[in-house]
Design a protein around this motif. Structure first.
Motif, PDB file in Angstrom:
ATOM      1  N   LEU A  41       0.821  -1.214   0.000  1.00 46.52           N
ATOM      2  CA  LEU A  41       0.000   0.000   0.000  1.00 46.52           C
ATOM      3  C   LEU A  41       0.852   1.258   0.000  1.00 46.52           C
ATOM      4  O   LEU A  41       1.937   1.298   0.590  1.00 46.52           O
ATOM      5  N   SER A  42       0.339   2.281  -0.631  1.00 42.88           N
ATOM      6  CA  SER A  42       0.943   3.602  -0.581  1.00 42.88           C
ATOM      7  C   SER A  42       0.868   4.113   0.853  1.00 42.88           C
ATOM      8  O   SER A  42      -0.097   3.851   1.574  1.00 42.88           O
ATOM      9  N   TYR A  43       1.895   4.850   1.269  1.00 44.37           N
ATOM     10  CA  TYR A  43       1.891   5.393   2.626  1.00 44.37           C
ATOM     11  C   TYR A  43       0.777   6.421   2.825  1.00 44.37           C
ATOM     12  O   TYR A  43       0.418   6.738   3.957  1.00 44.37           O
ATOM     13  N   GLY A  44       0.209   6.922   1.742  1.00 44.38           N
ATOM     14  CA  GLY A  44      -0.881   7.884   1.837  1.00 44.38           C
ATOM     15  C   GLY A  44      -2.256   7.241   1.965  1.00 44.38           C
ATOM     16  O   GLY A  44      -3.248   7.939   2.167  1.00 44.38           O
ATOM     17  N   THR A  45      -2.343   5.924   1.867  1.00 42.15           N
ATOM     18  CA  THR A  45      -3.624   5.231   1.978  1.00 42.15           C
ATOM     19  C   THR A  45      -4.046   5.164   3.440  1.00 42.15           C
ATOM     20  O   THR A  45      -3.262   4.787   4.296  1.00 42.15           O
ATOM     21  N   ASP A  46      -5.304   5.550   3.702  1.00 44.06           N
ATOM     22  CA  ASP A  46      -5.815   5.485   5.075  1.00 44.06           C
ATOM     23  C   ASP A  46      -6.941   4.455   5.160  1.00 44.06           C
ATOM     24  O   ASP A  46      -7.315   3.844   4.154  1.00 44.06           O
ATOM     25  N   ASP A  47      -7.484   4.253   6.357  1.00 38.21           N
ATOM     26  CA  ASP A  47      -8.530   3.254   6.573  1.00 38.21           C
ATOM     27  C   ASP A  47      -9.734   3.478   5.659  1.00 38.21           C
ATOM     28  O   ASP A  47     -10.258   2.538   5.060  1.00 38.21           O
ATOM     29  N   GLN A  48     -10.182   4.724   5.555  1.00 39.28           N
ATOM     30  CA  GLN A  48     -11.368   5.035   4.759  1.00 39.28           C
ATOM     31  C   GLN A  48     -11.134   4.753   3.271  1.00 39.28           C
ATOM     32  O   GLN A  48     -11.996   4.187   2.606  1.00 39.28           O
ATOM     33  N   THR A  49      -9.963   5.123   2.760  1.00 38.16           N
ATOM     34  CA  THR A  49      -9.642   4.881   1.349  1.00 38.16           C
ATOM     35  C   THR A  49      -9.609   3.385   1.068  1.00 38.16           C
ATOM     36  O   THR A  49     -10.116   2.919   0.040  1.00 38.16           O
ATOM     37  N   LEU A  50      -9.036   2.622   1.989  1.00 44.48           N
ATOM     38  CA  LEU A  50      -8.971   1.169   1.834  1.00 44.48           C
ATOM     39  C   LEU A  50     -10.375   0.567   1.831  1.00 44.48           C
ATOM     40  O   LEU A  50     -10.702  -0.274   0.985  1.00 44.48           O
ATOM     41  N   THR A  94     -10.031 -10.169  -7.865  1.00 43.70           N
ATOM     42  CA  THR A  94     -10.085  -8.964  -8.698  1.00 43.70           C
ATOM     43  C   THR A  94      -8.994  -7.958  -8.355  1.00 43.70           C
ATOM     44  O   THR A  94      -8.377  -7.373  -9.244  1.00 43.70           O
ATOM     45  N   MET A  95      -8.748  -7.750  -7.072  1.00 44.02           N
ATOM     46  CA  MET A  95      -7.862  -6.667  -6.644  1.00 44.02           C
ATOM     47  C   MET A  95      -6.381  -7.023  -6.581  1.00 44.02           C
ATOM     48  O   MET A  95      -5.536  -6.121  -6.597  1.00 44.02           O
ATOM     49  N   ASP A  96      -6.037  -8.307  -6.503  1.00 46.63           N
ATOM     50  CA  ASP A  96      -4.626  -8.690  -6.414  1.00 46.63           C
ATOM     51  C   ASP A  96      -3.883  -8.216  -7.659  1.00 46.63           C
ATOM     52  O   ASP A  96      -4.254  -8.550  -8.780  1.00 46.63           O
ATOM     53  N   GLY A  97      -2.862  -7.386  -7.461  1.00 45.36           N
ATOM     54  CA  GLY A  97      -2.060  -6.848  -8.557  1.00 45.36           C
ATOM     55  C   GLY A  97      -2.577  -5.545  -9.140  1.00 45.36           C
ATOM     56  O   GLY A  97      -1.929  -4.940  -9.992  1.00 45.36           O
ATOM     57  N   GLN A  98      -3.744  -5.083  -8.674  1.00 44.56           N
ATOM     58  CA  GLN A  98      -4.324  -3.845  -9.183  1.00 44.56           C
ATOM     59  C   GLN A  98      -3.665  -2.629  -8.528  1.00 44.56           C
ATOM     60  O   GLN A  98      -3.038  -2.731  -7.482  1.00 44.56           O
ATOM     61  N   GLU A  99      -3.856  -1.486  -9.158  1.00 47.76           N
ATOM     62  CA  GLU A  99      -3.279  -0.251  -8.640  1.00 47.76           C
ATOM     63  C   GLU A  99      -4.242   0.429  -7.674  1.00 47.76           C
ATOM     64  O   GLU A  99      -5.440   0.518  -7.923  1.00 47.76           O
ATOM     65  N   LEU A 100      -3.681   0.883  -6.550  1.00 46.45           N
ATOM     66  CA  LEU A 100      -4.433   1.671  -5.579  1.00 46.45           C
ATOM     67  C   LEU A 100      -3.516   2.780  -5.104  1.00 46.45           C
ATOM     68  O   LEU A 100      -2.438   2.517  -4.581  1.00 46.45           O
ATOM     69  N   ASN A 101      -3.917   4.017  -5.325  1.00 47.20           N
ATOM     70  CA  ASN A 101      -3.116   5.193  -4.961  1.00 47.20           C
ATOM     71  C   ASN A 101      -1.690   5.133  -5.518  1.00 47.20           C
ATOM     72  O   ASN A 101      -0.726   5.461  -4.833  1.00 47.20           O
ATOM     73  N   GLY A 102      -1.586   4.698  -6.769  1.00 50.20           N
ATOM     74  CA  GLY A 102      -0.286   4.704  -7.447  1.00 50.20           C
ATOM     75  C   GLY A 102       0.603   3.506  -7.180  1.00 50.20           C
ATOM     76  O   GLY A 102       1.735   3.463  -7.659  1.00 50.20           O
ATOM     77  N   ASN A 104       0.844  -0.927  -7.042  1.00 46.67           N
ATOM     78  CA  ASN A 104       0.211  -2.221  -7.292  1.00 46.67           C
ATOM     79  C   ASN A 104       0.180  -2.985  -5.969  1.00 46.67           C
ATOM     80  O   ASN A 104       1.220  -3.220  -5.361  1.00 46.67           O
ATOM     81  N   ILE A 105      -1.023  -3.353  -5.551  1.00 43.84           N
ATOM     82  CA  ILE A 105      -1.187  -3.985  -4.253  1.00 43.84           C
ATOM     83  C   ILE A 105      -1.184  -5.511  -4.378  1.00 43.84           C
ATOM     84  O   ILE A 105      -1.481  -6.065  -5.432  1.00 43.84           O
ATOM     85  N   ARG A 106      -0.837  -6.161  -3.266  1.00 46.48           N
ATOM     86  CA  ARG A 106      -0.899  -7.619  -3.172  1.00 46.48           C
ATOM     87  C   ARG A 106      -2.037  -7.959  -2.221  1.00 46.48           C
ATOM     88  O   ARG A 106      -2.115  -7.418  -1.119  1.00 46.48           O
ATOM     89  N   VAL A 107      -2.892  -8.867  -2.646  1.00 45.58           N
ATOM     90  CA  VAL A 107      -4.031  -9.259  -1.825  1.00 45.58           C
ATOM     91  C   VAL A 107      -3.983 -10.770  -1.626  1.00 45.58           C
ATOM     92  O   VAL A 107      -3.810 -11.520  -2.587  1.00 45.58           O
ATOM     93  N   SER A 108      -4.118 -11.197  -0.380  1.00 47.71           N
ATOM     94  CA  SER A 108      -4.161 -12.624  -0.075  1.00 47.71           C
ATOM     95  C   SER A 108      -5.006 -12.822   1.171  1.00 47.71           C
ATOM     96  O   SER A 108      -5.347 -11.861   1.863  1.00 47.71           O
ATOM     97  N   TYR A 109      -5.351 -14.083   1.443  1.00 45.63           N
ATOM     98  CA  TYR A 109      -6.070 -14.362   2.682  1.00 45.63           C
ATOM     99  C   TYR A 109      -5.132 -14.115   3.849  1.00 45.63           C
ATOM    100  O   TYR A 109      -3.954 -14.445   3.794  1.00 45.63           O
TER     101      TYR A 109
END
Length: 139
Positions: A41-50, A94-102, A104-109
């Motif tokens: 995650l970008s350091y600018g991402t907060d709880d609400q954005t997530l 859907t979200m694994d590897g997608q861009e969030l706030n500039g 590419n995020i990793r999503v896993s259980y």
């Protein structure tokens, strides 16, 4: 002689392999299918954005960015909890590897942390075999 010493350790090795696979099975069973780990995650991402980024997949019950306890700055990862397994599964695929706030995020259980005291790891901490706190005492 060398053969017999290697052969003698075979039952111990077999036991270690079985124990490792049992521990792996327990770890997989304790994996929550409603809670996702979000890394990169970008350091600018907060709880609400997530929460907003994942709410399109279903009812998000909690979205939490993990922060450094001393500085309050994001550590670059967080967790998203869903009300049901299917929403979490759809979000993961859907979200694994997608861009969030500039980024590419990793999503896993998410793997649940085992209960009990936490290890401080590393080279610090009490080391009875070396005397004191990790250094050579010269005894």
């Amino acid at each position: 002689m060398a053969f017999s010493s290697k052969f003698g350790s075979l039952p111990r090795l077999k036991g270690q392999i079985q124990a490792t696979s049992v521990l792996h099975s327990i770890r997989c069973m304790s994996t929550s299918t409603k809670k996702l780990f979000i890394g990169g995650l970008s350091y600018g991402t907060d709880d609400q954005t997530l929460k907003e980024a994942f709410s399109g997949f279903g009812d998000v019950t909690e979205a939490k960015i993990i922060t450094d306890r001393d500085t309050g700055r994001s550590r670059g990862f967080g967790f998203v909890n869903f009300a049901d397994d299917e929403s979490a599964s759809n979000a993961l695929s859907t979200m694994d590897g997608q861009e969030l706030n500039g980024r590419n995020i990793r999503v896993s259980y998410a793997n649940e942390r085992p209960a009990g005291p936490r290890s401080f790891g590393g080279n610090g901490g009490f080391r009875g075999d070396r005397g004191g706190f990790g250094g050579d005492s010269g005894y």
